[in-house]
Design a protein around this motif. Structure first.
Motif, PDB file in Angstrom:
ATOM      1  N   LYS A 189       0.831  -1.202   0.000  1.00  0.00           N
ATOM      2  CA  LYS A 189       0.000   0.000   0.000  1.00  0.00           C
ATOM      3  C   LYS A 189       0.865   1.250   0.000  1.00  0.00           C
ATOM      4  CE  LYS A 189      -3.616   0.245   2.611  1.00  0.00           C
ATOM      5  NZ  LYS A 189      -4.510   0.179   3.780  1.00  0.00           N
ATOM      6  N   ALA A 190       1.964   1.219   0.756  1.00  0.00           N
ATOM      7  CA  ALA A 190       2.863   2.374   0.785  1.00  0.00           C
ATOM      8  C   ALA A 190       3.539   2.566  -0.561  1.00  0.00           C
ATOM      9  CB  ALA A 190       3.910   2.188   1.880  1.00  0.00           C
ATOM     10  N   ALA A 191       3.933   1.469  -1.214  1.00  0.00           N
ATOM     11  CA  ALA A 191       4.604   1.557  -2.509  1.00  0.00           C
ATOM     12  C   ALA A 191       3.648   1.989  -3.611  1.00  0.00           C
ATOM     13  CB  ALA A 191       5.235   0.212  -2.869  1.00  0.00           C
ATOM     14  N   SER A 192       2.354   1.683  -3.453  1.00  0.00           N
ATOM     15  CA  SER A 192       1.382   1.957  -4.509  1.00  0.00           C
ATOM     16  C   SER A 192       0.645   3.273  -4.321  1.00  0.00           C
ATOM     17  CB  SER A 192       0.353   0.824  -4.583  1.00  0.00           C
ATOM     18  OG  SER A 192       0.975  -0.406  -4.842  1.00  0.00           O
ATOM     19  N   SER A 193       0.852   3.943  -3.192  1.00  0.00           N
ATOM     20  CA  SER A 193       0.079   5.144  -2.897  1.00  0.00           C
ATOM     21  C   SER A 193       0.264   6.236  -3.939  1.00  0.00           C
ATOM     22  CB  SER A 193       0.456   5.683  -1.512  1.00  0.00           C
ATOM     23  OG  SER A 193       1.839   5.996  -1.464  1.00  0.00           O
ATOM     24  N   SER A 194       1.398   6.239  -4.628  1.00  0.00           N
ATOM     25  CA  SER A 194       1.642   7.261  -5.647  1.00  0.00           C
ATOM     26  C   SER A 194       1.756   6.669  -7.039  1.00  0.00           C
ATOM     27  CB  SER A 194       2.935   8.023  -5.313  1.00  0.00           C
ATOM     28  OG  SER A 194       4.036   7.129  -5.290  1.00  0.00           O
ATOM     29  N   ASN A 195       1.351   5.412  -7.180  1.00  0.00           N
ATOM     30  CA  ASN A 195       1.471   4.726  -8.469  1.00  0.00           C
ATOM     31  C   ASN A 195       0.089   4.428  -9.022  1.00  0.00           C
ATOM     32  OD1 ASN A 195       2.126   3.230 -10.692  1.00  0.00           O
ATOM     33  ND2 ASN A 195       3.285   1.654  -9.598  1.00  0.00           N
ATOM     34  N   GLN A 196      -0.353   5.176 -10.015  1.00  0.00           N
ATOM     35  CA  GLN A 196      -1.678   5.019 -10.586  1.00  0.00           C
ATOM     36  C   GLN A 196      -1.737   3.879 -11.604  1.00  0.00           C
ATOM     37  OE1 GLN A 196      -4.436   6.590  -9.685  1.00  0.00           O
ATOM     38  NE2 GLN A 196      -3.329   7.677  -8.094  1.00  0.00           N
ATOM     39  N   GLU A 197      -0.645   3.177 -11.822  1.00  0.00           N
ATOM     40  CA  GLU A 197      -0.638   2.104 -12.798  1.00  0.00           C
ATOM     41  C   GLU A 197      -1.030   0.763 -12.185  1.00  0.00           C
ATOM     42  OE1 GLU A 197       3.141   2.035 -14.666  1.00  0.00           O
ATOM     43  OE2 GLU A 197       2.886   3.980 -15.658  1.00  0.00           O
ATOM     44  N   ASP A 198      -1.146   0.713 -10.865  1.00  0.00           N
ATOM     45  CA  ASP A 198      -1.516  -0.533 -10.202  1.00  0.00           C
ATOM     46  C   ASP A 198      -3.028  -0.714 -10.267  1.00  0.00           C
ATOM     47  OD1 ASP A 198       0.990  -1.404  -9.550  1.00  0.00           O
ATOM     48  OD2 ASP A 198       1.041  -0.342  -7.642  1.00  0.00           O
ATOM     49  N   LEU A 199      -3.546  -1.021 -11.443  1.00  0.00           N
ATOM     50  CA  LEU A 199      -4.963  -1.207 -11.654  1.00  0.00           C
ATOM     51  C   LEU A 199      -5.234  -2.667 -11.961  1.00  0.00           C
ATOM     52  CD1 LEU A 199      -5.607   1.933 -13.907  1.00  0.00           C
ATOM     53  CD2 LEU A 199      -5.902   1.744 -11.437  1.00  0.00           C
ATOM     54  N   VAL A 200      -6.426  -3.110 -11.595  1.00  0.00           N
ATOM     55  CA  VAL A 200      -6.778  -4.500 -11.825  1.00  0.00           C
ATOM     56  C   VAL A 200      -6.655  -4.801 -13.318  1.00  0.00           C
ATOM     57  CG1 VAL A 200      -8.603  -6.216 -11.649  1.00  0.00           C
ATOM     58  CG2 VAL A 200      -8.343  -4.473  -9.877  1.00  0.00           C
ATOM     59  N   PRO A 201      -5.899  -5.842 -13.674  1.00  0.00           N
ATOM     60  CA  PRO A 201      -5.703  -6.155 -15.096  1.00  0.00           C
ATOM     61  C   PRO A 201      -7.006  -6.580 -15.756  1.00  0.00           C
ATOM     62  CG  PRO A 201      -4.846  -7.924 -13.712  1.00  0.00           C
ATOM     63  CD  PRO A 201      -5.202  -6.798 -12.784  1.00  0.00           C
ATOM     64  N   GLU A 202      -7.247  -6.071 -16.954  1.00  0.00           N
ATOM     65  CA  GLU A 202      -8.452  -6.404 -17.699  1.00  0.00           C
ATOM     66  C   GLU A 202      -8.087  -7.210 -18.937  1.00  0.00           C
ATOM     67  OE1 GLU A 202     -10.707  -2.965 -18.577  1.00  0.00           O
ATOM     68  OE2 GLU A 202     -10.994  -2.375 -16.479  1.00  0.00           O
ATOM     69  N   PRO A 203      -8.804  -8.308 -19.193  1.00  0.00           N
ATOM     70  CA  PRO A 203      -8.497  -9.141 -20.368  1.00  0.00           C
ATOM     71  C   PRO A 203      -8.863  -8.438 -21.663  1.00  0.00           C
ATOM     72  CG  PRO A 203     -10.505  -9.882 -19.298  1.00  0.00           C
ATOM     73  CD  PRO A 203      -9.914  -8.835 -18.399  1.00  0.00           C
ATOM     74  N   CYS A 204      -8.318  -8.923 -22.735  1.00  0.00           N
ATOM     75  CA  CYS A 204      -8.619  -8.361 -24.049  1.00  0.00           C
ATOM     76  C   CYS A 204     -10.102  -8.544 -24.367  1.00  0.00           C
ATOM     77  CB  CYS A 204      -7.771  -9.045 -25.126  1.00  0.00           C
ATOM     78  SG  CYS A 204      -5.979  -8.852 -24.883  1.00  0.00           S
ATOM     79  N   GLN A 205     -10.665  -7.588 -25.092  1.00  0.00           N
ATOM     80  CA  GLN A 205     -12.074  -7.646 -25.446  1.00  0.00           C
ATOM     81  C   GLN A 205     -12.353  -8.640 -26.565  1.00  0.00           C
ATOM     82  OE1 GLN A 205     -14.451  -5.988 -23.663  1.00  0.00           O
ATOM     83  NE2 GLN A 205     -12.713  -5.465 -22.337  1.00  0.00           N
ATOM     84  N   GLU A 206     -11.330  -8.947 -27.345  1.00  0.00           N
ATOM     85  CA  GLU A 206     -11.497  -9.886 -28.444  1.00  0.00           C
ATOM     86  C   GLU A 206     -10.780 -11.198 -28.123  1.00  0.00           C
ATOM     87  OE1 GLU A 206     -10.008  -7.919 -31.864  1.00  0.00           O
ATOM     88  OE2 GLU A 206     -11.563  -6.371 -31.893  1.00  0.00           O
ATOM     89  N   ASP A 207     -11.097 -12.233 -28.870  1.00  0.00           N
ATOM     90  CA  ASP A 207     -10.439 -13.521 -28.682  1.00  0.00           C
ATOM     91  C   ASP A 207      -8.935 -13.375 -28.864  1.00  0.00           C
ATOM     92  OD1 ASP A 207     -12.875 -14.669 -28.268  1.00  0.00           O
ATOM     93  OD2 ASP A 207     -13.109 -15.389 -30.325  1.00  0.00           O
ATOM     94  N   CYS A 208      -8.177 -13.966 -27.941  1.00  0.00           N
ATOM     95  CA  CYS A 208      -6.720 -13.854 -27.998  1.00  0.00           C
ATOM     96  C   CYS A 208      -6.116 -15.065 -27.307  1.00  0.00           C
ATOM     97  CB  CYS A 208      -6.241 -12.558 -27.336  1.00  0.00           C
ATOM     98  SG  CYS A 208      -6.571 -12.515 -25.557  1.00  0.00           S
ATOM     99  N   SER A 209      -4.810 -15.166 -27.400  1.00  0.00           N
ATOM    100  CA  SER A 209      -4.092 -16.250 -26.736  1.00  0.00           C
ATOM    101  C   SER A 209      -3.331 -15.758 -25.509  1.00  0.00           C
ATOM    102  CB  SER A 209      -3.111 -16.903 -27.717  1.00  0.00           C
ATOM    103  OG  SER A 209      -2.169 -15.943 -28.184  1.00  0.00           O
ATOM    104  N   CYS A 210      -3.402 -14.460 -25.240  1.00  0.00           N
ATOM    105  CA  CYS A 210      -2.641 -13.896 -24.121  1.00  0.00           C
ATOM    106  C   CYS A 210      -3.466 -13.798 -22.845  1.00  0.00           C
ATOM    107  CB  CYS A 210      -2.082 -12.522 -24.493  1.00  0.00           C
ATOM    108  SG  CYS A 210      -3.329 -11.264 -24.810  1.00  0.00           S
ATOM    109  N   CYS A 211      -4.754 -14.155 -22.905  1.00  0.00           N
ATOM    110  CA  CYS A 211      -5.612 -14.086 -21.732  1.00  0.00           C
ATOM    111  C   CYS A 211      -6.281 -15.445 -21.515  1.00  0.00           C
ATOM    112  CB  CYS A 211      -6.686 -13.006 -21.889  1.00  0.00           C
ATOM    113  SG  CYS A 211      -6.022 -11.337 -22.112  1.00  0.00           S
ATOM    114  N   PHE A 212      -6.236 -15.936 -20.246  1.00  0.00           N
ATOM    115  CA  PHE A 212      -6.828 -17.229 -19.936  1.00  0.00           C
ATOM    116  C   PHE A 212      -7.105 -17.335 -18.430  1.00  0.00           C
ATOM    117  CE2 PHE A 212      -6.734 -21.683 -18.762  1.00  0.00           C
ATOM    118  CZ  PHE A 212      -7.544 -22.259 -19.736  1.00  0.00           C
ATOM    119  N   PRO A 213      -8.261 -17.861 -18.061  1.00  0.00           N
ATOM    120  CA  PRO A 213      -9.412 -18.179 -18.907  1.00  0.00           C
ATOM    121  C   PRO A 213     -10.111 -16.910 -19.374  1.00  0.00           C
ATOM    122  CG  PRO A 213      -9.961 -18.525 -16.614  1.00  0.00           C
ATOM    123  CD  PRO A 213      -8.506 -18.185 -16.643  1.00  0.00           C
ATOM    124  N   PRO A 214     -10.894 -16.980 -20.446  1.00  0.00           N
ATOM    125  CA  PRO A 214     -11.529 -15.764 -20.968  1.00  0.00           C
ATOM    126  C   PRO A 214     -12.532 -15.157 -19.999  1.00  0.00           C
ATOM    127  CG  PRO A 214     -12.360 -17.723 -22.084  1.00  0.00           C
ATOM    128  CD  PRO A 214     -11.171 -18.161 -21.280  1.00  0.00           C
TER     129      PRO A 214
END
Length: 271
Positions: free
Chosen positions: A214-239
């Motif tokens: 929490k201390a390390a992330s307090s100033s880091n706005q990039e720590d967001l919940v990862p979202e899978p690709c909207q289209e079919d892909c091989s880099c996200c699993f399970p869809p």
């Protein structure tokens, strides 16, 4: 997670049981009072004392999964429950939530289970952990703050149980211990209805790991919940998530730091 049960029983533990007809249990029997005080401290110590993982109390069930199959190729879900009678933990490792562990009036009353799943999003592995804080009946709402505290205290033990129970997987893929842990607290109270990033799994098993993250992330706005690709892909699993919850995260906003976001009122169709 048995301390969650103690939360609803605390008031009765502190009620004195004294009989005026028995001199040894009367208020004037000076040796009895200190002993009673020591007994009253026991449930408090269980709740506020250190959380310790005991491997001997963990029972592991593998249900339809290969112990060494990478979760980026085969769905992998953890269902952890606790018995207040035996003080033992049961961990089911399967492709979906092991609903048989969650049946019965006692489990529905306590709601002290922890369910987690591995997800690959844009080729990055992460562990998503779900806890039920409140909602369902008034006792959960009444002790929502205490339940949130206890879950936060016990989760490092839960994560250690995942690693210990799935040891062959982590021996085969040690890099999974570097995956980020996302903890979802589900509640009908906005204050406790949120998701937090607890950092890499290796660090999240430490009692102080959450505070450091929490201390390390307090100033880091990039720590967001990862979202899978909207289209079919091989880099996200399970869809789609294998854990059906009636809520999901809203779009990130500027009111809070990235490691913690509220998701009250958002809905999705059950999986």
């Amino acid at each position: 997670m048995g301390t969650l049960a103690a939360a609803s029983l605390l008031p009765s533990e502190f009620k004195p049981s004294l009989s005026l007809s028995d001199p040894k249990s009367s208020l004037f029997y000076h040796r009895r009072i200190p002993k009673k005080r020591n007994q009253a401290l026991v449930p408090v110590a269980r709740i506020f004392g250190p959380a310790i993982f005991e491997a001997s109390k963990l029972k592991v069930l593998f249900l339809g999964v290969d112990e060494k199959k990478h979760p980026g190729n085969l769905p992998r879900t953890y269902t952890l429950t606790h018995s207040d009678v035996t003080s033992k933990l049961t961990l089911a490792i399967s492709q979906t939530t092991n609903n048989s562990q969650l049946q019965g009036w006692y489990n529905k009353l306590q709601r002290d289970e922890v369910v987690a799943e591995w997800r690959k999003v844009q080729d990055k592995m992460s562990l998503h952990v779900h806890c039920h804080i409140s909602g369902g009946h008034f006792l959960l709402d009444l002790f929502s703050r205490l339940r949130y505290f206890i879950f936060c205290k016990e989760l490092p033990v839960v994560l250690k149980a995942f690693i210990h129970g799935d040891v062959n997987l982590f021996n085969s893929y040690p890099e999974l211990e570097e995956a980020l842990v996302w903890v979802y607290f589900h509640s009908n109270i906005p204050e406790f209805n949120k998701v937090e990033c607890w950092g890499p799994l290796r660090n999240a098993t430490s009692p102080s790991g959450r505070e450091h993250q929490k201390a390390a992330s307090s100033s880091n706005q990039e720590d967001l919940v990862p979202e899978p690709c909207q289209e079919d892909c091989s880099c996200c699993f399970p869809p789609l998530s294998s854990i059906p919850w009636p809520q999901e995260l809203p779009q990130p906003n500027e009111t809070g730091y990235g490691a913690q976001q509220s998701f009250l009122g958002q809905t999705r169709e059950p999986n």
